[in-house]
Design a protein around this motif. Sequence first.
Motif, PDB file in Angstrom:
ATOM      1  N   ILE A 192       0.843  -1.201   0.000  1.00  0.00           N
ATOM      2  CA  ILE A 192       0.000   0.000   0.000  1.00  0.00           C
ATOM      3  C   ILE A 192       0.878   1.251   0.000  1.00  0.00           C
ATOM      4  O   ILE A 192       0.498   2.303  -0.545  1.00  0.00           O
ATOM      5  N   GLU A 193       2.072   1.131   0.569  1.00  0.00           N
ATOM      6  CA  GLU A 193       2.977   2.277   0.591  1.00  0.00           C
ATOM      7  C   GLU A 193       3.458   2.658  -0.795  1.00  0.00           C
ATOM      8  O   GLU A 193       4.090   3.700  -0.979  1.00  0.00           O
ATOM      9  N   GLY A 194       3.142   1.825  -1.799  1.00  0.00           N
ATOM     10  CA  GLY A 194       3.554   2.120  -3.169  1.00  0.00           C
ATOM     11  C   GLY A 194       2.960   3.392  -3.735  1.00  0.00           C
ATOM     12  O   GLY A 194       3.467   3.926  -4.727  1.00  0.00           O
ATOM     13  N   VAL A 195       1.902   3.898  -3.125  1.00  0.00           N
ATOM     14  CA  VAL A 195       1.352   5.185  -3.563  1.00  0.00           C
ATOM     15  C   VAL A 195       2.411   6.272  -3.488  1.00  0.00           C
ATOM     16  O   VAL A 195       2.409   7.225  -4.281  1.00  0.00           O
ATOM     17  N   ALA A 196       3.340   6.120  -2.544  1.00  0.00           N
ATOM     18  CA  ALA A 196       4.412   7.113  -2.401  1.00  0.00           C
ATOM     19  C   ALA A 196       5.211   7.238  -3.689  1.00  0.00           C
ATOM     20  O   ALA A 196       5.707   8.318  -4.019  1.00  0.00           O
ATOM     21  N   MET A 197       5.343   6.130  -4.438  1.00  0.00           N
ATOM     22  CA  MET A 197       6.109   6.165  -5.679  1.00  0.00           C
ATOM     23  C   MET A 197       5.369   6.913  -6.785  1.00  0.00           C
ATOM     24  O   MET A 197       5.965   7.260  -7.806  1.00  0.00           O
ATOM     25  N   ALA A 198       4.059   7.141  -6.599  1.00  0.00           N
ATOM     26  CA  ALA A 198       3.292   7.905  -7.575  1.00  0.00           C
ATOM     27  C   ALA A 198       3.134   9.362  -7.157  1.00  0.00           C
ATOM     28  O   ALA A 198       2.498  10.147  -7.868  1.00  0.00           O
ATOM     29  N   ALA A 199       3.730   9.738  -6.015  1.00  0.00           N
ATOM     30  CA  ALA A 199       3.534  11.096  -5.489  1.00  0.00           C
ATOM     31  C   ALA A 199       4.020  12.161  -6.454  1.00  0.00           C
ATOM     32  O   ALA A 199       3.433  13.241  -6.556  1.00  0.00           O
ATOM     33  N   GLU A 200       5.094  11.873  -7.166  1.00  0.00           N
ATOM     34  CA  GLU A 200       5.658  12.836  -8.105  1.00  0.00           C
ATOM     35  C   GLU A 200       4.730  13.067  -9.298  1.00  0.00           C
ATOM     36  O   GLU A 200       4.845  14.076  -9.993  1.00  0.00           O
ATOM     37  N   GLU A 201       3.799  12.134  -9.519  1.00  0.00           N
ATOM     38  CA  GLU A 201       2.869  12.241 -10.642  1.00  0.00           C
ATOM     39  C   GLU A 201       1.471  12.655 -10.202  1.00  0.00           C
ATOM     40  O   GLU A 201       0.535  12.653 -10.994  1.00  0.00           O
ATOM     41  N   ALA A 202       1.303  13.000  -8.907  1.00  0.00           N
ATOM     42  CA  ALA A 202       0.016  13.447  -8.385  1.00  0.00           C
ATOM     43  C   ALA A 202      -0.171  14.940  -8.637  1.00  0.00           C
ATOM     44  O   ALA A 202       0.782  15.720  -8.517  1.00  0.00           O
ATOM     45  N   LYS A 203      -1.384  15.349  -8.962  1.00  0.00           N
ATOM     46  CA  LYS A 203      -1.670  16.760  -9.227  1.00  0.00           C
ATOM     47  C   LYS A 203      -1.529  17.598  -7.955  1.00  0.00           C
ATOM     48  O   LYS A 203      -1.019  18.701  -7.980  1.00  0.00           O
TER      49      LYS A 203
END
Length: 456
Positions: free
Chosen positions: A212-223
């Motif tokens: 679930i912590e993998g969302v952190a890897m998408a943080a740079e692509e979050a608006k």
Amino acid sequence: MNAKTGAPALKQTLGTIQLWGIAVGLVISGEYFGWSYGWASAGTLGFTVTALFIAAMYTAFIFSFTELTTSIPHAGGPFAYSKKAFGPLGGYIAGAATLIEFVFAPPAIALAIGAYLNVQFPALDPKTAAVGAYLVFMTLNIVGVQIAAMFELCVTLLAIFELLVFMGVVSPGFSIAHFVKGGWSGQDHFSLAAIPGMFAAIPFAIWFFLAIEGVAMAAEEAKDPQRSIPIAYITGIITLVLLAIGVMVFAGGAGDWTKLANINDPLPQAMKLIVGEHSNWLHMLVWLGLFGLIASFHGIILGYSRQIFALARDGYLPGYFAKIHARFNTPHRAILAGGAIGIAAIYSDELITLGGQTLTANIVTMSVFGAITMYIVSMLSLFRLRRSAPDMLRPFRAPLYPWFPAFALAGACVCMTTMIYYNLLIFGVFAAFLVCGYVVFLLTKNSRTLEQSAVA
């Protein structure tokens, strides 16, 4: 490219609902398989205690981890937090551990996809199907993160719907007597002899929530990472805890749970106990159940690729892997590299089948070692940054600080200690990966610096 640094950069395209889809989708395959191996050592009741402890640990961890993710929205996730807190060595440990977690989880999920398809097509080799899954979903991830995220959201919603259908279909045959029979490591009543089995089951309880912590890897692509990531994380962990409890209880109460304890497809087999093997409900579960596995498989490919990309961009891996596709703006080389390792793991039966456990069980355990190491380093980073960078912008602050992160850290240390005790051989392989990687990291430091300059 980043306008300030000239380094390769990812586009900010993901909204809150897509991040929630990634958070749940990364993990939801854990509701479909893997966790039932915990019944083999702990029984249903013993494993329930273990799972509730792990759920509490993850809840505390996510509330604490969100502070780091929103303060440092970086594609490297834990690698970036630990590097800021402890320097290059801390960054290496967190980055390498996260990489092991995210690279070893997909082959286990791919094998489960193969097992589900084999139920429907007995002539289809599960390993062939697993490799096919890699090829399809690596391609989808290369095509673009927006398309990949929308696909992830759709299959996640379908996977949740299917879990609810499973609970509804087996509920008429549910019996609490089935669930509690032999529920304490094969015994009907609790005794101290059941405790070792509960500790041994920790990796499979973690599998309920792993990644679930993998969302952190998408943080740079979050608006809007400061707002959307906390919402995605918190609603995501609530969703997963409720689903995990429901699936475990209904599957265990469907019949003889010992028949489900060492297989890759416990839900279809549990449903078979209620509706028979020729029911249309069973066929529907097999097909729709694939959506849960696909959601996690697809999402973790996104996660491992961003970790490889971030490590390469910062000079921890060859700069070759920091290249972004000119047309799709995705880290295509990182996607392919992680896939190559995963496919090799699928065919490494003799190497990975250690300690008398199945290939899938050992891959799960290896992935969990990576996760727990990262959790420990991340919580230590949170404490360190609170002291060393008190003025750092923190859009979300861990509630009940320091108690929540302290509980998460203590829980992770308990998990690590017991996992080493029960999986010493696999831990040795995991430690060897970390040591060998660090030696290579030191020996290639100068050449990587030159490559990194060329990439920038």
